[in-house]
Design a protein around this motif. Sequence first.
Motif, PDB file in Angstrom:
ATOM      1  N   ALA A  67       0.846  -1.207   0.000  1.00  0.00           N
ATOM      2  CA  ALA A  67       0.000   0.000   0.000  1.00  0.00           C
ATOM      3  C   ALA A  67       0.878   1.253   0.000  1.00  0.00           C
ATOM      4  CB  ALA A  67      -0.920  -0.008   1.218  1.00  0.00           C
ATOM      5  N   ALA A  68       1.982   1.183   0.736  1.00  0.00           N
ATOM      6  CA  ALA A  68       2.898   2.339   0.766  1.00  0.00           C
ATOM      7  C   ALA A  68       3.515   2.571  -0.605  1.00  0.00           C
ATOM      8  CB  ALA A  68       3.995   2.104   1.805  1.00  0.00           C
ATOM      9  N   ALA A  69       3.818   1.481  -1.300  1.00  0.00           N
ATOM     10  CA  ALA A  69       4.353   1.629  -2.661  1.00  0.00           C
ATOM     11  C   ALA A  69       3.306   2.255  -3.572  1.00  0.00           C
ATOM     12  CB  ALA A  69       4.786   0.266  -3.204  1.00  0.00           C
ATOM     13  N   GLY A  70       2.045   1.901  -3.343  1.00  0.00           N
ATOM     14  CA  GLY A  70       0.961   2.523  -4.101  1.00  0.00           C
ATOM     15  C   GLY A  70       0.953   4.028  -3.884  1.00  0.00           C
ATOM     16  N   ASP A  71       1.199   4.439  -2.650  1.00  0.00           N
ATOM     17  CA  ASP A  71       1.246   5.879  -2.360  1.00  0.00           C
ATOM     18  C   ASP A  71       2.422   6.546  -3.084  1.00  0.00           C
ATOM     19  OD1 ASP A  71      -0.915   5.563  -0.732  1.00  0.00           O
ATOM     20  OD2 ASP A  71       0.240   5.448   1.133  1.00  0.00           O
ATOM     21  N   MET A  72       3.457   5.759  -3.359  1.00  0.00           N
ATOM     22  CA  MET A  72       4.615   6.301  -4.082  1.00  0.00           C
ATOM     23  C   MET A  72       4.386   6.311  -5.595  1.00  0.00           C
ATOM     24  SD  MET A  72       7.560   4.221  -1.946  1.00  0.00           S
ATOM     25  CE  MET A  72       8.983   4.848  -2.832  1.00  0.00           C
TER      26      MET A  72
ATOM     27  N   CYS B  89       5.258  -5.911  -9.858  1.00  0.00           N
ATOM     28  CA  CYS B  89       5.703  -7.036  -9.027  1.00  0.00           C
ATOM     29  C   CYS B  89       5.685  -6.674  -7.538  1.00  0.00           C
ATOM     30  CB  CYS B  89       7.124  -7.396  -9.463  1.00  0.00           C
ATOM     31  SG  CYS B  89       8.022  -8.433  -8.318  1.00  0.00           S
ATOM     32  N   SER B  90       5.082  -7.525  -6.732  1.00  0.00           N
ATOM     33  CA  SER B  90       4.952  -7.185  -5.314  1.00  0.00           C
ATOM     34  C   SER B  90       6.278  -7.358  -4.559  1.00  0.00           C
ATOM     35  CB  SER B  90       3.831  -7.984  -4.657  1.00  0.00           C
ATOM     36  OG  SER B  90       4.017  -9.365  -4.848  1.00  0.00           O
ATOM     37  N   TYR B  91       7.215  -8.124  -5.090  1.00  0.00           N
ATOM     38  CA  TYR B  91       8.562  -8.115  -4.497  1.00  0.00           C
ATOM     39  C   TYR B  91       9.155  -6.713  -4.647  1.00  0.00           C
ATOM     40  CZ  TYR B  91       9.318 -13.241  -4.031  1.00  0.00           C
ATOM     41  OH  TYR B  91       9.280 -14.554  -3.652  1.00  0.00           O
ATOM     42  N   ALA B  92       9.002  -6.176  -5.843  1.00  0.00           N
ATOM     43  CA  ALA B  92       9.547  -4.837  -6.097  1.00  0.00           C
ATOM     44  C   ALA B  92       8.835  -3.799  -5.250  1.00  0.00           C
ATOM     45  CB  ALA B  92       9.413  -4.495  -7.584  1.00  0.00           C
ATOM     46  N   ARG B  93       7.502  -3.841  -5.274  1.00  0.00           N
ATOM     47  CA  ARG B  93       6.747  -2.822  -4.541  1.00  0.00           C
ATOM     48  C   ARG B  93       7.082  -2.856  -3.048  1.00  0.00           C
ATOM     49  NH1 ARG B  93       0.971  -3.889  -4.832  1.00  0.00           N
ATOM     50  NH2 ARG B  93       1.358  -5.834  -5.920  1.00  0.00           N
ATOM     51  N   SER B  94       7.076  -4.064  -2.479  1.00  0.00           N
ATOM     52  CA  SER B  94       7.256  -4.142  -1.021  1.00  0.00           C
ATOM     53  C   SER B  94       8.671  -3.740  -0.614  1.00  0.00           C
ATOM     54  CB  SER B  94       6.927  -5.548  -0.517  1.00  0.00           C
ATOM     55  OG  SER B  94       7.754  -6.512  -1.127  1.00  0.00           O
ATOM     56  N   THR B  95       9.662  -4.090  -1.414  1.00  0.00           N
ATOM     57  CA  THR B  95      11.025  -3.754  -0.998  1.00  0.00           C
ATOM     58  C   THR B  95      11.375  -2.292  -1.299  1.00  0.00           C
ATOM     59  OG1 THR B  95      11.878  -4.706  -3.053  1.00  0.00           O
ATOM     60  CG2 THR B  95      11.935  -6.101  -1.117  1.00  0.00           C
TER      61      THR B  95
ATOM     62  N   GLY C  20      14.451 -14.393 -15.408  1.00  0.00           N
ATOM     63  CA  GLY C  20      13.201 -14.698 -14.709  1.00  0.00           C
ATOM     64  C   GLY C  20      12.051 -13.895 -15.289  1.00  0.00           C
ATOM     65  N   CYS C  21      12.329 -12.648 -15.602  1.00  0.00           N
ATOM     66  CA  CYS C  21      11.296 -11.757 -16.128  1.00  0.00           C
ATOM     67  C   CYS C  21      11.930 -10.417 -16.483  1.00  0.00           C
ATOM     68  CB  CYS C  21      10.196 -11.527 -15.090  1.00  0.00           C
ATOM     69  SG  CYS C  21      10.822 -11.004 -13.492  1.00  0.00           S
ATOM     70  N   GLY C  22      11.209  -9.648 -17.292  1.00  0.00           N
ATOM     71  CA  GLY C  22      11.659  -8.302 -17.607  1.00  0.00           C
ATOM     72  C   GLY C  22      11.495  -7.358 -16.430  1.00  0.00           C
ATOM     73  N   THR C  23      10.636  -7.760 -15.513  1.00  0.00           N
ATOM     74  CA  THR C  23      10.427  -6.958 -14.295  1.00  0.00           C
ATOM     75  C   THR C  23      11.748  -6.603 -13.633  1.00  0.00           C
ATOM     76  OG1 THR C  23       8.332  -8.093 -13.916  1.00  0.00           O
ATOM     77  CG2 THR C  23       9.349  -7.047 -12.009  1.00  0.00           C
ATOM     78  N   MET C  24      12.666  -7.547 -13.661  1.00  0.00           N
ATOM     79  CA  MET C  24      13.905  -7.382 -12.901  1.00  0.00           C
ATOM     80  C   MET C  24      14.681  -6.130 -13.311  1.00  0.00           C
ATOM     81  SD  MET C  24      13.968  -9.635 -10.673  1.00  0.00           S
ATOM     82  CE  MET C  24      13.128 -11.156 -10.279  1.00  0.00           C
ATOM     83  N   PHE C  25      14.822  -5.926 -14.610  1.00  0.00           N
ATOM     84  CA  PHE C  25      15.645  -4.773 -14.974  1.00  0.00           C
ATOM     85  C   PHE C  25      14.892  -3.473 -14.753  1.00  0.00           C
ATOM     86  CE2 PHE C  25      13.614  -4.933 -19.159  1.00  0.00           C
ATOM     87  CZ  PHE C  25      13.566  -3.590 -19.515  1.00  0.00           C
ATOM     88  N   LYS C  26      13.556  -3.523 -14.864  1.00  0.00           N
ATOM     89  CA  LYS C  26      12.792  -2.302 -14.577  1.00  0.00           C
ATOM     90  C   LYS C  26      12.922  -1.931 -13.101  1.00  0.00           C
ATOM     91  CE  LYS C  26      10.838  -0.278 -17.035  1.00  0.00           C
ATOM     92  NZ  LYS C  26      11.369   0.765 -17.941  1.00  0.00           N
ATOM     93  N   TRP C  27      12.786  -2.919 -12.252  1.00  0.00           N
ATOM     94  CA  TRP C  27      12.912  -2.731 -10.808  1.00  0.00           C
ATOM     95  C   TRP C  27      14.300  -2.160 -10.484  1.00  0.00           C
ATOM     96  CZ3 TRP C  27      12.586  -7.713  -7.269  1.00  0.00           C
ATOM     97  CH2 TRP C  27      12.792  -7.369  -5.938  1.00  0.00           C
ATOM     98  N   TYR C  28      15.313  -2.765 -11.098  1.00  0.00           N
ATOM     99  CA  TYR C  28      16.681  -2.349 -10.778  1.00  0.00           C
ATOM    100  C   TYR C  28      17.034  -0.997 -11.402  1.00  0.00           C
ATOM    101  CZ  TYR C  28      17.864  -6.358  -7.950  1.00  0.00           C
ATOM    102  OH  TYR C  28      17.918  -7.259  -6.904  1.00  0.00           O
ATOM    103  N   GLU C  29      16.370  -0.652 -12.482  1.00  0.00           N
ATOM    104  CA  GLU C  29      16.536   0.716 -12.999  1.00  0.00           C
ATOM    105  C   GLU C  29      16.026   1.722 -11.973  1.00  0.00           C
ATOM    106  OE1 GLU C  29      16.266   0.872 -17.886  1.00  0.00           O
ATOM    107  OE2 GLU C  29      14.465   1.268 -16.710  1.00  0.00           O
ATOM    108  N   VAL C  30      14.880   1.410 -11.393  1.00  0.00           N
ATOM    109  CA  VAL C  30      14.333   2.305 -10.343  1.00  0.00           C
ATOM    110  C   VAL C  30      15.341   2.427  -9.205  1.00  0.00           C
ATOM    111  CG1 VAL C  30      12.519   2.546  -8.595  1.00  0.00           C
ATOM    112  CG2 VAL C  30      11.919   1.822 -10.915  1.00  0.00           C
ATOM    113  N   LEU C  31      15.901   1.281  -8.802  1.00  0.00           N
ATOM    114  CA  LEU C  31      16.873   1.299  -7.694  1.00  0.00           C
ATOM    115  C   LEU C  31      18.112   2.106  -8.088  1.00  0.00           C
ATOM    116  CD1 LEU C  31      16.683  -2.461  -6.597  1.00  0.00           C
ATOM    117  CD2 LEU C  31      15.627  -0.498  -5.459  1.00  0.00           C
TER     118      LEU C  31
END
Lengths: 366, 395
Positions: free
Chosen positions: B71-76, B83-89, B115-126
């Motif tokens: 939910a906090a990630a939603g606020d962001m 991906c909820s791994y990405a959102r929660s972390t 595993g998925c394209g999600t990974m590089f998108k998540w890590y770009e954000v990081l």
Amino acid sequence: MEQTEAWEKMMDTVRDPHPALRERRDAGEKVVGYFCSYVPVELIHAAGAVPVRMLQGPAPGDVAGAYMQPFCCSFARSLLEGLGNGTYDYLSAVVMPHTCDTIRNLSDLVETAAPGLRVMRLMVPTTVHTPEAVDFMVEELAALRPDLEGVTGNEAGGADLRESIRLYNRCRSALDGLREAGPGNRRLYAAYLALQLTGPEEFLDMMGRVEAGGTEAGTRRVAVIGGPVPQLEVFDLLEEYGMRVVWDDLCTASRFAAGMVAEDGEPLRALAERYLGRCPCPTKLDPANRREQELIAGIGESGAEGVVFAQQAFCEFHSFDYPGLKERLDAEGIPSVRLDLEHPFQPTGQMRTRLQALSEILGEGM
Amino acid sequence: MARRLKLLCEKTMKEVMTAYYTEAFTSDRPKAWVTSGAPVELLLAAGVIPIFPENYGAMIGAQHMGGDLCAAAGDMGFDDCVCSYARSTIASTARGEGPLGALPAPDLLLACNNGCGTMFKWYEVLSRRFGIPLLFFDTPYCAGEPTPQDRAYLVRQLERILSELGDILGREVDRDRLWETLQVSSETAKLWTQIQDLRRARPSPLNSPDMFVHMALIVTLRGTQTAYDYYRDMLAQVRERVERGEGAVEDEKYRLLWDHIPPWYALRDLFDFCADLGACFAVDTYTNVWQGEFDMARPLESMADCYQMIMPNLRLPLRAAMYVDYIRDYEIDGFVIHSNHSCKSYCLGEYEIARRITAETGVRGVILEADMVDPKFYSESQVKQMMQAFLESLD
């Protein structure tokens, strides 16, 4: 031909491209579908086929429901529906590139949902900025070429490929010229889509018959950013709120048409360099954050005062980019709203509320 | 009540993971956040501490912190389709909240899209949020044997990553140390595969929820002697259990296959519920992902092959064939597919895979709608009713 009539012909191509494509199939032409703006249309055209972007599918129904979860975007669900229910029965083959996870996996489902349709995969690299990625793309194009030649029986190399490259470059120039002339949202975006829904010769013929200027409407200058937006109704809706689109980063519009393919040098390498060298789509690695930089630069150059995010609902890749882009726009004092698109397009109350709010903010600043 | 047979090594697991996180939080050595399918051996050989946000996402889920953090990630601004791994972390880092607070800040990032394209998108954000470099390993979707262009592309990328890693650290990565790390990683994966093979026994000595816990080291510490020793001991203990005829589930009645990451917040509750009804998940697709064994005669090429050819990166016909083999090899009575709301890569195709399994083996399955970390998409009563009805239908 009357101007209205010439434009209407283009609109018809966009609204329902299928009858004309069926006629061409019946006349002996090969029609090859492709799934995204990273597929080099020049190669399909050089092989003697009509390259047609997979757009304008039916509402997702039983076929999509049998293969895809509801949390996949309705754009992809619509295309699978169309491939399974005969909407695209004129296709000899489809080229499916590696873009997002949904389209990647969809390539396997198409083979089952549309038995008999030839599926060709193009492994577009996710990294687009390194020499090894360009080399890999060249190899992938070299592997795709004989598959396309197998469909048409024509060779797709040498002079034919160079001619196709020149032809599509002319189309892109024509679109640049049209944008400069400011024909209004509907006409401009119809032209972008028309190029993707018919061959380049037919497109240039249509462009030769229409006049570019004269119908510019809307006083609120906006940039639109998102993925595929094949529905002209989206642009009509913006116009309803007084918005004129002066810049976009949409894969069915400017991102599709951006940048020329070098007409000298080795054609496959020239194609790889142009296709990978554009501002990356969200499905591609963007370590330098070019997308954000080009958005800000595009807003500055075009004089856009606000931004509309128009992305497919459930698109994870665009959703990853959205918070960062929104944060940057906020920091620059540029107002923005987001529309989550479903197929078929229906303007929802929420969309109208958001656009009304943006329109009022932009109106106040005038 | 379902019994839980613990292996002696579980105590070691707690000690090892505590020591691992203590070092990650306190050491001055460089740290990298890394995706679970990335070639972590490169980091270990370079003396970098690897930290796995996906593991942390699982911990967040298991400790019932996923709802608040998502939910906090939603606020962001991050949607539910992310991906909820990405959102929660991401939210854990922003808020400083999580089972151990926020993870230690990284010095660099290593991601792979096998595993998925999600990974590089998540890590770009990081990468943008931390302002640190992202090393990325792009693995083409695989139709079978890697093509020559796949292999050339992958090997060139490994060379680039090694070079860039050296630049970041200010010292070259020691190739001899890399080969040693690959050797240990390979031997550890072999042990993990042998443990998986023992689950074919009747009754099965291990239930999937056990494996979801024991997998922590094959993900986090493969390539280290610690992980090798752990799985060597675990293998011996599981063998003894098989020799004693001891099953993970008392009176094993149904042997099931679990597909996908589990809903971590319901891990024990759901699997205990099934165990009480006599169901043991004798095999699962998720924990079988970490099985790469390297050919040390051609280490980089072999790394390229192994990392490209992991299950989620294989075309659907290959994946479906793997599932069919599991059904036959583990004598499975029914399969349970988790249609995971925030994981399209692993999920899209599940409906078709289910049909192919049934067509080829006659074994039926059920599809559960949920999410791995975000409990908003999980209905406990509905899932349990569905599982009960499904198991009854197998009688």
